[in-house]
Write an enzyme that holds these catalytic residues in place. Sequence first.
Site, PDB file in Angstrom:
ATOM      1  NE  ARG A 120      -3.670  -2.317   2.323  1.00 46.40           N
ATOM      2  CZ  ARG A 120      -3.240  -3.365   3.029  1.00 46.40           C
ATOM      3  NH1 ARG A 120      -2.149  -3.276   3.738  1.00 46.40           N
ATOM      4  NH2 ARG A 120      -3.922  -4.484   3.015  1.00 46.40           N
ATOM      5  CE  LYS A 142      -1.462  14.062 -13.325  1.00 46.08           C
ATOM      6  NZ  LYS A 142      -1.944  14.658 -14.595  1.00 46.08           N
ATOM      7  CD  GLU A 184       6.638  17.791 -21.704  1.00 50.73           C
ATOM      8  OE1 GLU A 184       5.913  18.726 -21.308  1.00 50.73           O
ATOM      9  OE2 GLU A 184       6.171  16.715 -22.155  1.00 50.73           O
ATOM     10  CE  LYS A 219       4.830  17.849 -13.101  1.00 49.01           C
ATOM     11  NZ  LYS A 219       4.886  16.654 -13.918  1.00 49.01           N
ATOM     12  CD  GLU A 229      -4.765  17.204 -14.366  1.00 52.67           C
ATOM     13  OE1 GLU A 229      -3.810  16.441 -14.133  1.00 52.67           O
ATOM     14  OE2 GLU A 229      -5.210  17.435 -15.499  1.00 52.67           O
ATOM     15  NE  ARG A 234      -0.136  17.164 -11.770  1.00 52.69           N
ATOM     16  CZ  ARG A 234       0.523  16.278 -11.045  1.00 52.69           C
ATOM     17  NH1 ARG A 234       0.233  16.118  -9.777  1.00 52.69           N
ATOM     18  NH2 ARG A 234       1.488  15.563 -11.573  1.00 52.69           N
ATOM     19  CG  ASN A 238      -2.744  18.265 -19.291  1.00 49.11           C
ATOM     20  OD1 ASN A 238      -1.762  17.546 -19.144  1.00 49.11           O
ATOM     21  ND2 ASN A 238      -3.841  18.131 -18.570  1.00 49.11           N
ATOM     22  CG  HIS A 241       0.818  17.509 -23.039  1.00 50.76           C
ATOM     23  ND1 HIS A 241       1.606  18.645 -23.041  1.00 50.76           N
ATOM     24  CD2 HIS A 241       1.620  16.512 -22.589  1.00 50.76           C
ATOM     25  CE1 HIS A 241       2.814  18.340 -22.594  1.00 50.76           C
ATOM     26  NE2 HIS A 241       2.849  17.054 -22.316  1.00 50.76           N
ATOM     27  CG  HIS A 245      -1.338  13.067 -24.774  1.00 55.56           C
ATOM     28  ND1 HIS A 245      -1.932  13.683 -23.688  1.00 55.56           N
ATOM     29  CD2 HIS A 245      -0.125  12.647 -24.352  1.00 55.56           C
ATOM     30  CE1 HIS A 245      -1.097  13.638 -22.667  1.00 55.56           C
ATOM     31  NE2 HIS A 245       0.006  13.025 -23.030  1.00 55.56           N
ATOM     32  CG  HIS A 258       5.653  12.799 -24.247  1.00 52.13           C
ATOM     33  ND1 HIS A 258       4.284  12.666 -24.317  1.00 52.13           N
ATOM     34  CD2 HIS A 258       5.885  13.840 -23.404  1.00 52.13           C
ATOM     35  CE1 HIS A 258       3.718  13.576 -23.547  1.00 52.13           C
ATOM     36  NE2 HIS A 258       4.670  14.302 -22.969  1.00 52.13           N
TER      37      HIS A 258
HETATM   38  N1  LIG Z   1       4.509  10.909 -14.601  1.00 57.74           N
HETATM   39  C1  LIG Z   1       4.478  12.024 -15.294  1.00 57.74           C
HETATM   40  O1  LIG Z   1       4.053  13.059 -14.795  1.00 57.74           O
HETATM   41  C2  LIG Z   1       4.998  12.017 -16.688  1.00 57.74           C
HETATM   42  C3  LIG Z   1       5.196  13.241 -17.356  1.00 57.74           C
HETATM   43  C4  LIG Z   1       5.727  13.197 -18.641  1.00 57.74           C
HETATM   44  C5  LIG Z   1       6.051  11.984 -19.232  1.00 57.74           C
HETATM   45  N2  LIG Z   1       5.831  10.821 -18.553  1.00 57.74           N
HETATM   46  C6  LIG Z   1       6.199   9.521 -19.144  1.00 57.74           C
HETATM   47  O2  LIG Z   1       7.605   9.505 -19.325  1.00 57.74           O
HETATM   48  C7  LIG Z   1       7.919   8.569 -20.364  1.00 57.74           C
HETATM   49  C8  LIG Z   1       8.954   9.173 -21.271  1.00 57.74           C
HETATM   50  O3  LIG Z   1      10.104   9.445 -20.515  1.00 57.74           O
HETATM   51  P1  LIG Z   1      11.484   9.864 -21.182  1.00 57.74           P
HETATM   52  O4  LIG Z   1      11.238  10.877 -22.228  1.00 57.74           O
HETATM   53  O5  LIG Z   1      12.391  10.189 -20.066  1.00 57.74           O
HETATM   54  O6  LIG Z   1      11.918   8.568 -21.980  1.00 57.74           O
HETATM   55  P2  LIG Z   1      12.422   7.098 -21.544  1.00 57.74           P
HETATM   56  O7  LIG Z   1      12.345   6.909 -20.093  1.00 57.74           O
HETATM   57  O8  LIG Z   1      11.682   6.147 -22.409  1.00 57.74           O
HETATM   58  O9  LIG Z   1      13.948   7.138 -21.962  1.00 57.74           O
HETATM   59  C9  LIG Z   1      14.284   7.328 -23.319  1.00 57.74           C
HETATM   60  C10 LIG Z   1      15.458   6.452 -23.732  1.00 57.74           C
HETATM   61  O10 LIG Z   1      16.668   7.002 -23.222  1.00 57.74           O
HETATM   62  C11 LIG Z   1      17.414   6.024 -22.520  1.00 57.74           C
HETATM   63  N3  LIG Z   1      18.113   6.771 -21.464  1.00 57.74           N
HETATM   64  C12 LIG Z   1      17.558   7.345 -20.374  1.00 57.74           C
HETATM   65  N4  LIG Z   1      18.480   8.050 -19.702  1.00 57.74           N
HETATM   66  C13 LIG Z   1      19.641   7.904 -20.368  1.00 57.74           C
HETATM   67  C14 LIG Z   1      20.957   8.415 -20.169  1.00 57.74           C
HETATM   68  N5  LIG Z   1      21.236   9.256 -19.175  1.00 57.74           N
HETATM   69  N6  LIG Z   1      21.904   8.047 -21.046  1.00 57.74           N
HETATM   70  C15 LIG Z   1      21.617   7.232 -22.084  1.00 57.74           C
HETATM   71  N7  LIG Z   1      20.398   6.744 -22.340  1.00 57.74           N
HETATM   72  C16 LIG Z   1      19.424   7.073 -21.494  1.00 57.74           C
HETATM   73  C17 LIG Z   1      16.380   5.040 -22.044  1.00 57.74           C
HETATM   74  O11 LIG Z   1      16.959   3.771 -21.812  1.00 57.74           O
HETATM   75  C18 LIG Z   1      15.395   5.035 -23.190  1.00 57.74           C
HETATM   76  O12 LIG Z   1      15.804   4.153 -24.203  1.00 57.74           O
HETATM   77  C19 LIG Z   1       6.603   8.246 -21.052  1.00 57.74           C
HETATM   78  O13 LIG Z   1       6.206   6.954 -20.682  1.00 57.74           O
HETATM   79  C20 LIG Z   1       5.628   9.277 -20.499  1.00 57.74           C
HETATM   80  O14 LIG Z   1       4.315   8.785 -20.437  1.00 57.74           O
HETATM   81  C21 LIG Z   1       5.318  10.824 -17.299  1.00 57.74           C
HETATM   82 ZN   LIG Z   2       4.496  15.939 -21.664  1.00 63.90          ZN
END
Ligand SMILES: NC(=O)c1ccc[n+]([C@@H]2O[C@H](COP(=O)([O-])OP(=O)(O)OC[C@H]3O[C@@H](n4cnc5c(N)ncnc54)[C@H](O)[C@@H]3O)[C@@H](O)[C@H]2O)c1
Ligand SMILES: [Zn+2]
Length: 365
Positions: A120, A142, A184, A219, A229, A234, A238, A241, A245, A258
């Site tokens: 939990r 999130k 972003e 943020k 939200e 919050r 978006n 987005h 999206h 993304h």
């Molecule tokens: N929770 C939230 O509020 C929130 C907000 C925005 C996005 N997201 C989510 O985040 C995800 C995207 O995250 P991202 O853009 O960080 O991509 P990712 O986590 O998919 O990483 C992108 C690629 O880079 C590689 N990588 C990461 N760090 C590295 C480093 N320092 N050196 C070399 N390679 C590295 C990873 O292995 C991967 O192949 C999506 O799933 C999205 O839905 C969540």
């Molecule tokens: Zn985003």
Amino acid sequence: MNIVTVQLPNRAYDIRIGSGILPEAGQRIAALGASKAFILTSPTLDSLYGQTLRESLDAAKIPHASHIFPDGEDAKQWAQLGSALSAMALAGIDRRACVVALGGGAIGDAAGCAAGLFMRGIKLVQIPTTLLSMVDSSIGGKTGVNLPEGKNLVGVFQQPSLVLADMATLASLPDREIRAGAAEIIKHGIIRDAALFEELEKGRPADWTEAIVRSCSIKARVIEADEFEILDIRALLNFGHTVGHAIEAAAGYGSLLHGEAVSIGLAAAAWMSVQKAGMPQAEAARIVAMLTRYGLPVHAPDLNSARILELLFRDKKFAAGKIRFVLSRRIGTAFVSESVTRADIEAAVAHAIAPSAPWQELLRP
Ligand SMILES: NC(=O)c1ccc[n+]([C@@H]2O[C@H](COP(=O)([O-])OP(=O)(O)OC[C@H]3O[C@@H](n4cnc5c(N)ncnc54)[C@H](O)[C@@H]3O)[C@@H](O)[C@H]2O)c1
Ligand SMILES: [Zn+2]
């Protein structure tokens, strides 16, 4: 070393931003009172930074175990979450332990979900290693994993107890991922910080620290004001987005990052802001010029508009059939509007997939 504090009722946490701070992770985690650490990461991140993290935990005398998710979005599969939770149980993780997410947003989302669900909810430390995760996904609580039926359909709110953003980890990140993260940061400037936007207009920073600190502060303030939200605060995050999206999904996950899809969405939102919110054309043109300058796409000429619109109108943000679209009257401010119609969105999408010269009338002096 820069510290941005997120002040939530009953629990505050620090986002520590600096170069070479990963080796301090152990002592910081010890300071949280964690009895044990469970590292969730991916093969790439484990080989680059796993050892440094483990050595710092050893130095702080914190026992640890690890579980490796696949790289990228595959970490967010439902089955992967189950495997991680089983691995935690097998490693004897209990309520006093903490999950340490080492990776980008995909790892952070999946690991955050595991931390939120296990017994939990146990403590979570985010160590974001992409520009996007440093300014966005690691902050705010999130978390989520995907289902075959859609992205981020399962998740919990799980605020981290600490975020450690080591700038040195960006050195290994591919440039395309840096640019996606910049989208972003540009968004944060548009919705909340005209000075940050102007700073970015001077050119791509050689050192991202200042932009990350500013972006995290934006943020953080938004999260403090509207953690779940419920208000319209919050939701401002978006901006760009709604269309973004749908474009990301229409392109097929993995083909557009993304941040790249969001960049196209930001151009669409800027255009919409001119149409519906009185944003001066010149300001919208600055947004499109900025995205282009940072090597980000502002249109997706190969996509099918019917598919984008279908995905768009299925979006969870179109609650009760009412279109709520984030607009900006001028750079540095944003608001949620209910004046955007289906026809407006169809027009924006038509621009977004225009074969050439998208947003042309926007850029005309
Ligand atoms: N929770 C939230 O509020 C929130 C907000 C925005 C996005 N997201 C989510 O985040 C995800 C995207 O995250 P991202 O853009 O960080 O991509 P990712 O986590 O998919 O990483 C992108 C690629 O880079 C590689 N990588 C990461 N760090 C590295 C480093 N320092 N050196 C070399 N390679 C590295 C990873 O292995 C991967 O192949 C999506 O799933 C999205 O839905 C969540
Ligand atoms: Zn985003």
